[in-house]
Design an enzyme around this catalytic site. Sequence first.
Site, PDB file in Angstrom:
ATOM      1  N   LYS A 170     -32.775 -64.306 -33.377  1.00 57.51           N
ATOM      2  CA  LYS A 170     -33.822 -65.260 -33.014  1.00 57.51           C
ATOM      3  C   LYS A 170     -34.873 -64.549 -32.158  1.00 57.51           C
ATOM      4  O   LYS A 170     -34.676 -64.278 -30.980  1.00 57.51           O
ATOM      5  CB  LYS A 170     -33.252 -66.438 -32.215  1.00 57.51           C
ATOM      6  N   GLY A 223     -34.738 -61.398 -21.666  1.00 61.40           N
ATOM      7  CA  GLY A 223     -35.781 -62.375 -21.342  1.00 61.40           C
ATOM      8  C   GLY A 223     -35.800 -62.632 -19.853  1.00 61.40           C
ATOM      9  O   GLY A 223     -35.417 -61.771 -19.055  1.00 61.40           O
ATOM     10  N   SER A 224     -36.209 -63.816 -19.478  1.00 58.89           N
ATOM     11  CA  SER A 224     -36.384 -64.122 -18.059  1.00 58.89           C
ATOM     12  C   SER A 224     -35.042 -64.451 -17.385  1.00 58.89           C
ATOM     13  O   SER A 224     -34.066 -64.803 -18.057  1.00 58.89           O
ATOM     14  CB  SER A 224     -37.331 -65.306 -17.915  1.00 58.89           C
ATOM     15  N   GLY A 228     -31.834 -66.477 -18.836  1.00 57.83           N
ATOM     16  CA  GLY A 228     -30.590 -65.701 -18.808  1.00 57.83           C
ATOM     17  C   GLY A 228     -29.464 -66.478 -18.141  1.00 57.83           C
ATOM     18  O   GLY A 228     -28.312 -66.448 -18.595  1.00 57.83           O
ATOM     19  N   GLU A 249     -30.328 -58.899 -20.226  1.00 50.26           N
ATOM     20  CA  GLU A 249     -31.322 -57.992 -19.629  1.00 50.26           C
ATOM     21  C   GLU A 249     -32.494 -58.861 -19.216  1.00 50.26           C
ATOM     22  O   GLU A 249     -33.095 -59.537 -20.048  1.00 50.26           O
ATOM     23  CB  GLU A 249     -31.776 -56.926 -20.631  1.00 50.26           C
ATOM     24  N   CYS A 283     -40.678 -55.009 -18.472  1.00 47.75           N
ATOM     25  CA  CYS A 283     -39.651 -55.324 -17.471  1.00 47.75           C
ATOM     26  C   CYS A 283     -39.472 -54.157 -16.514  1.00 47.75           C
ATOM     27  O   CYS A 283     -39.018 -54.341 -15.395  1.00 47.75           O
ATOM     28  CB  CYS A 283     -38.346 -55.670 -18.156  1.00 47.75           C
ATOM     29  N   GLN A 330     -49.172 -67.111 -19.704  1.00 45.22           N
ATOM     30  CA  GLN A 330     -48.901 -65.913 -18.903  1.00 45.22           C
ATOM     31  C   GLN A 330     -50.128 -65.550 -18.062  1.00 45.22           C
ATOM     32  O   GLN A 330     -50.009 -65.162 -16.899  1.00 45.22           O
ATOM     33  CB  GLN A 330     -48.499 -64.744 -19.812  1.00 45.22           C
TER      34      GLN A 330
HETATM   35  P1  NAD Z   1     -37.880 -66.096 -21.984  1.00 41.03           P
HETATM   36  O1  NAD Z   1     -36.662 -66.105 -21.138  1.00 41.03           O
HETATM   37  O2  NAD Z   1     -38.844 -67.188 -21.850  1.00 41.03           O
HETATM   38  O3  NAD Z   1     -37.473 -66.034 -23.529  1.00 41.03           O
HETATM   39  C1  NAD Z   1     -36.621 -65.050 -24.041  1.00 41.03           C
HETATM   40  C2  NAD Z   1     -35.972 -65.558 -25.324  1.00 41.03           C
HETATM   41  O4  NAD Z   1     -35.084 -66.633 -24.991  1.00 41.03           O
HETATM   42  C3  NAD Z   1     -36.971 -66.137 -26.329  1.00 41.03           C
HETATM   43  O5  NAD Z   1     -36.577 -65.780 -27.629  1.00 41.03           O
HETATM   44  C4  NAD Z   1     -36.828 -67.633 -26.109  1.00 41.03           C
HETATM   45  O6  NAD Z   1     -37.203 -68.393 -27.232  1.00 41.03           O
HETATM   46  C5  NAD Z   1     -35.334 -67.744 -25.830  1.00 41.03           C
HETATM   47  N1  NAD Z   1     -34.944 -68.977 -25.140  1.00 41.03           N
HETATM   48  C6  NAD Z   1     -35.700 -69.763 -24.339  1.00 41.03           C
HETATM   49  N2  NAD Z   1     -34.987 -70.818 -23.904  1.00 41.03           N
HETATM   50  C7  NAD Z   1     -33.746 -70.696 -24.427  1.00 41.03           C
HETATM   51  C8  NAD Z   1     -32.553 -71.457 -24.335  1.00 41.03           C
HETATM   52  N3  NAD Z   1     -32.490 -72.586 -23.614  1.00 41.03           N
HETATM   53  N4  NAD Z   1     -31.462 -71.032 -25.000  1.00 41.03           N
HETATM   54  C9  NAD Z   1     -31.496 -69.887 -25.718  1.00 41.03           C
HETATM   55  N5  NAD Z   1     -32.605 -69.126 -25.851  1.00 41.03           N
HETATM   56  C10 NAD Z   1     -33.711 -69.516 -25.211  1.00 41.03           C
HETATM   57  O7  NAD Z   1     -38.576 -64.664 -21.709  1.00 41.03           O
HETATM   58  P2  NAD Z   1     -39.987 -64.136 -22.288  1.00 41.03           P
HETATM   59  O8  NAD Z   1     -41.069 -64.866 -21.573  1.00 41.03           O
HETATM   60  O9  NAD Z   1     -39.966 -64.122 -23.776  1.00 41.03           O
HETATM   61  O10 NAD Z   1     -39.950 -62.608 -21.830  1.00 41.03           O
HETATM   62  C11 NAD Z   1     -40.361 -62.159 -20.584  1.00 41.03           C
HETATM   63  C12 NAD Z   1     -39.176 -61.837 -19.697  1.00 41.03           C
HETATM   64  O11 NAD Z   1     -38.320 -60.889 -20.342  1.00 41.03           O
HETATM   65  C13 NAD Z   1     -39.543 -61.183 -18.381  1.00 41.03           C
HETATM   66  O12 NAD Z   1     -38.805 -61.763 -17.339  1.00 41.03           O
HETATM   67  C14 NAD Z   1     -39.124 -59.731 -18.566  1.00 41.03           C
HETATM   68  O13 NAD Z   1     -38.840 -59.026 -17.390  1.00 41.03           O
HETATM   69  C15 NAD Z   1     -37.948 -59.874 -19.433  1.00 41.03           C
HETATM   70  N6  NAD Z   1     -37.644 -58.623 -20.114  1.00 41.03           N
HETATM   71  C16 NAD Z   1     -36.550 -57.906 -19.704  1.00 41.03           C
HETATM   72  C17 NAD Z   1     -36.235 -56.711 -20.308  1.00 41.03           C
HETATM   73  C18 NAD Z   1     -35.033 -55.930 -19.871  1.00 41.03           C
HETATM   74  O14 NAD Z   1     -34.517 -55.174 -20.677  1.00 41.03           O
HETATM   75  N7  NAD Z   1     -34.556 -56.085 -18.653  1.00 41.03           N
HETATM   76  C19 NAD Z   1     -37.036 -56.224 -21.344  1.00 41.03           C
HETATM   77  C20 NAD Z   1     -38.147 -56.970 -21.727  1.00 41.03           C
HETATM   78  C21 NAD Z   1     -38.434 -58.178 -21.118  1.00 41.03           C
END
Ligand code: NAD
Length: 483
Positions: A170, A223-224, A228, A249, A283, A330
């Site tokens: 996804k 993701g965030s 997470g 992550e 990130c 953003q």
């Molecule tokens: P996000 O958490 O909004 O979304 C990430 C993913 O999770 C998306 O595919 C989203 O559709 C999905 N998602 C959202 N709600 C969900 C739920 N309730 N259940 C399951 N899945 C769900 O993050 P974003 O805005 O897409 O990305 C930015 C964030 O990602 C920043 O915080 C950044 O630091 C982080 N990031 C971390 C790394 C790392 O490796 N540490 C790498 C890249 C980005």
Amino acid sequence: MHKNLINGDWLDGAAASRNINPSDTRDVIGEYAQADAAQAELAIAAATAAFPAWSLSTPQQRFDILDAVGTEILARRAELGDLLAREEGKTLPEAIGEVQRAGNIFKFFAGEALRPGGESLPSVRPGVGVEVTREALGVVGLITPWNFPIAIPAWKIAPALAWGNCVVFKPADLVPGSAWALAEILSRSGLPAGVFNLVMGRGSVVGEKLLNDPRVAAISFTGSVATGQKVAAACIGRPQGGMAKFQLEMGGKNPMVVLDDADLGLAVNAAVNSGFFSTGQRCTASSRLIVTDGIHDRFIAAMLERMKALKVDDARKAGTDIGPVVDASQLGQDVDYIGIAKADGGRLAQGGERIEKNADGAPGFYLTPALITDTTPEMRINREEVFGPVVSVIRARDYEHALQLSNDTPFGLAAGIATTSLKHATHFKRHSQAGMVMVNLPTAGVDYHVPFGGRKGSSYGPREQGRNAAEFYTTVKTAYTQA
Ligand code: NAD
């Protein structure tokens, strides 16, 4: 319409979404299917049915498929890089570099498929032999963010398949184009139907279905922090008790320390690169600069000079240093944090200006890189992730103070130091509380063949990438035989 790939078939979604170019919001890249929970269910069922045979596929089969996927990605890097820059807004060279990385990752894990490892050793009991092997987990759900639309999917999909798992992928809703292009390549790679499935759609619908379905053995999430934590809670709290293995992550507030003895030019280049390139949307971005007294003013003056030369424009135009922010939401967050930093007493030394239209009159989400000086560690700008071209500076008395400030954060993904002192560099590598430490290099920009990940609030579970990826994508079996 770009459709979802489920059990080898391309299926329309329950709805559709438009993929918009942030460099020119009049440019619609395409329409992409949005699955509902029922379609996610179909994908999980397909992956579940495909698993028994795929988990017994030979290393040679997996190598051939992953290697061919890597070859195609590399051959099409210019075209795929253009699509990535168009949908995400990083510059064309950065986007092509990301595609190259994705191709390299598939080739790396093709090789890993041929090196499954395992141990055969004598038991402590006479006449008994012991074998320790690794087996696939089953169906894995892969949930990815928007900021690396092809590299992050690649570094989850390739190891998952290499070790015999089936995948339901996804991608982030904002950037489905690169994910779809990768799925299209995988769909022609010789994988049996159902082994790899693409389910585009909302996190709250498709994502949650993956988290809650007991047939999904493991979730790899990037993701965030907020999402997470939901992932973790759902994986542990499945009603039937069958917990999912999970790996998270998440965010960062990565420090870069600049010491009095640093090479000034090198320090400025590293700070500009890791703070502002890719529009600060990494990130691993250095969003906190921790600068010792003796070099502080010279460093700030050199940063401001260098920042003036940065060209903010269409991501795909030659000469652009910094593309647009990914979307309006953003952008709003970036602007809000600049306001919060100022209200808390920080000084906006330069940048942070919203540019409505680029040099060619195209409307986009442009923001000039912002440097905020005179900040203190407790300010929100130094504690929360902004995820934009916004960098704050904290003054430190000496190395010890700088080290303490660098570790004073809930996050622990990457940390950097600019110094010519071997003593300080060595000490920092040992005492930084981050998963990745860089000496005289930007905090962003990592190799693809070694572990990636952080500590504290940035990560949970085993590292991604490199040989370490096996820790997540396999489970260990210990077998005893009486001769
Ligand atoms: P996000 O958490 O909004 O979304 C990430 C993913 O999770 C998306 O595919 C989203 O559709 C999905 N998602 C959202 N709600 C969900 C739920 N309730 N259940 C399951 N899945 C769900 O993050 P974003 O805005 O897409 O990305 C930015 C964030 O990602 C920043 O915080 C950044 O630091 C982080 N990031 C971390 C790394 C790392 O490796 N540490 C790498 C890249 C980005």
